[in-house]
Design an enzyme around this catalytic site. Structure first.
Site, mmCIF file in Angstrom:
data_model
loop_
_atom_site.group_PDB
_atom_site.id
_atom_site.type_symbol
_atom_site.label_atom_id
_atom_site.label_comp_id
_atom_site.label_asym_id
_atom_site.label_seq_id
_atom_site.Cartn_x
_atom_site.Cartn_y
_atom_site.Cartn_z
ATOM 1 N N ASN A 296 0.787 -1.189 0.052
ATOM 2 C CA ASN A 296 0.160 -0.073 -0.046
ATOM 3 C C ASN A 296 0.893 1.267 0.029
ATOM 4 O OD1 ASN A 296 -1.709 2.103 0.700
ATOM 5 N ND2 ASN A 296 -2.363 1.459 2.320
ATOM 6 N N TRP A 297 0.957 1.775 -1.140
ATOM 7 C CA TRP A 297 1.978 3.018 -1.239
ATOM 8 C C TRP A 297 1.373 4.178 -0.857
ATOM 9 C CZ3 TRP A 297 4.228 2.375 -6.996
ATOM 10 C CH2 TRP A 297 4.835 0.972 -6.765
ATOM 11 N N HIS B 67 -9.399 1.186 4.477
ATOM 12 C CA HIS B 67 -8.312 1.366 5.249
ATOM 13 C C HIS B 67 -8.560 2.222 6.557
ATOM 14 C CE1 HIS B 67 -4.362 2.347 6.364
ATOM 15 N NE2 HIS B 67 -3.927 1.291 5.894
ATOM 16 N N GLU C 166 -7.209 4.506 7.964
ATOM 17 C CA GLU C 166 -6.762 5.950 7.566
ATOM 18 C C GLU C 166 -8.121 6.545 6.738
ATOM 19 O OE1 GLU C 166 -3.183 5.487 5.549
ATOM 20 O OE2 GLU C 166 -2.340 4.876 7.454
ATOM 21 N N SER D 199 3.125 -2.205 10.290
ATOM 22 C CA SER D 199 4.710 -2.508 10.364
ATOM 23 C C SER D 199 5.237 -3.753 10.069
ATOM 24 C CB SER D 199 4.920 -1.763 11.930
ATOM 25 O OG SER D 199 4.558 -0.794 12.246
ATOM 26 N N GLY E 18 2.825 -1.144 4.254
ATOM 27 C CA GLY E 18 2.898 0.360 4.019
ATOM 28 C C GLY E 18 4.299 0.625 3.848
ATOM 29 N N GLY E 19 4.655 1.388 4.844
ATOM 30 C CA GLY E 19 6.031 1.838 4.820
ATOM 31 C C GLY E 19 7.147 1.028 4.125
HETATM 32 P P1 PGA Z 1 2.686 0.130 7.596
HETATM 33 O O1 PGA Z 1 1.218 0.132 7.245
HETATM 34 O O2 PGA Z 1 3.243 -1.151 7.054
HETATM 35 O O3 PGA Z 1 3.657 1.591 7.571
HETATM 36 O O4 PGA Z 1 2.419 0.123 9.207
HETATM 37 C C1 PGA Z 1 0.341 -0.567 6.749
HETATM 38 C C2 PGA Z 1 -1.029 -0.281 6.298
HETATM 39 O O5 PGA Z 1 -1.250 0.787 6.592
HETATM 40 O O6 PGA Z 1 -1.421 -0.814 5.423
#
Ligand code: PGA
Length: 249
Positions: free
Chosen positions: A9-10, A95, A97, A213, A234-235
């Site tokens: 997920n960019w 998601h 967010e 993470s 994500g990251g």
């Molecule tokens: P992260 O994000 O790997 O940066 O914790 C995961 C995500 O939000 O899908």
């Protein structure tokens, strides 16, 4: 046998040239990965640049969100059919967010999943509790309502086009991964819930990814657990070598 999925997920990163560079660097690093589905989710405006690069490779394309109408006077929205037309096979829905900053609810998530199904897209349905909810011992109640309401009216057959991503909000972007035990406990609960809402065969077939993470260093432990079928990253998906390290766990 569930095929694992590793999805990147960019988020709100990578304009067209950078997105193209990232996926170009990724292609050779994951080309020999077998028995794993690889998905990347760039921003809408970088989808076509990435699509050009991944033609003929083992990497699939996802959007990060969609609207539930196919067309109409809905300025600024993007329909699932348009996402499909842009070359995507997948779409991330709900998601945390989006739930946190853009007011998405289990009800809007449900509408989006139904629209994505109609367009022939695979949905990555994101669920997960906040830290306050976990500390108040509400985790399982939250997961229950996110799954039950998010999947309301969706049949067992349609569930084949849905992947669940369990992403505890407190683990996203914090460097604080859920322990393998915590993740497995939540995944087993979610699978049990799918068995309760549908049937055991459907529950055995659905892929449940962990997100929060995930890094090359912790993916192996997570993936060794029986109910963890992959990762939403994500990251660590923003660098070719770290994402490849996760894909090639
Ligand atoms: P992260 O994000 O790997 O940066 O914790 C995961 C995500 O939000 O899908």
């Amino acid at each position: 046998m569930r095929t694992p999925v590793i999805a990147g997920n960019w988020k709100l990163f990578k304009k067209q040239a950078d997105a193209a560079d990232l996926v170009t660097a990724l292609i050779p690093l994951v080309k020999d990965a077998v028995g794993v589905e690889i998905v990347v989710a760039p921003v809408f405006t970088s989808l076509s640049a990435v699509r050009e690069k991944i033609r003929g490779t083992n990497i699939k394309l996802s959007a990060q969100n969609c609207y539930w109408e196919e067309e109409g006077a809905f300025t600024g929205e993007i329909a699932p059919g348009m996402i499909k037309d842009a070359g995507c096979s997948h779409v991330i829905i709900g998601h945390s967010e989006r739930r946190q900053y853009f007011g998405e609810t289990n009800e809007t998530v449900n509408k989006k999943i139904k629209a994505a199904l109609k367009a022939g897209l695979v949905s990555l349905l994101c669920i997960g509790e906040t830290l306050a909810q976990r500390e108040a011992e509400k985790t399982f109640d939250i997961l229950r309502s996110q799954v039950t309401d998010g999947l309301a009216g969706i049949t067992a057959v349609e569930l084949a086009a849905i992947i669940i991503a369990y992403e505890p909000v407190w683990a996203i972007g914090t460097g604080k991964t859920a322990s393998d035990d915590q993740a497995q406990e939540a995944h087993a609960f979610i699978r049990g819930l799918v068995a309760e809402l549908y049937d055991q065969a459907t529950a055995d077939a659905i892929r449940i990814l962990y997100g929060g993470s995930v890094k090359p260093e912790n993916v192996k432990g997570l993936m060794s657990r029986p109910d963890i079928d992959g990762a939403l990253v994500g990251g660590a998906s923003l660098k070719a070598d770290s994402f490849a390290g996760i894909v090639n766990f």
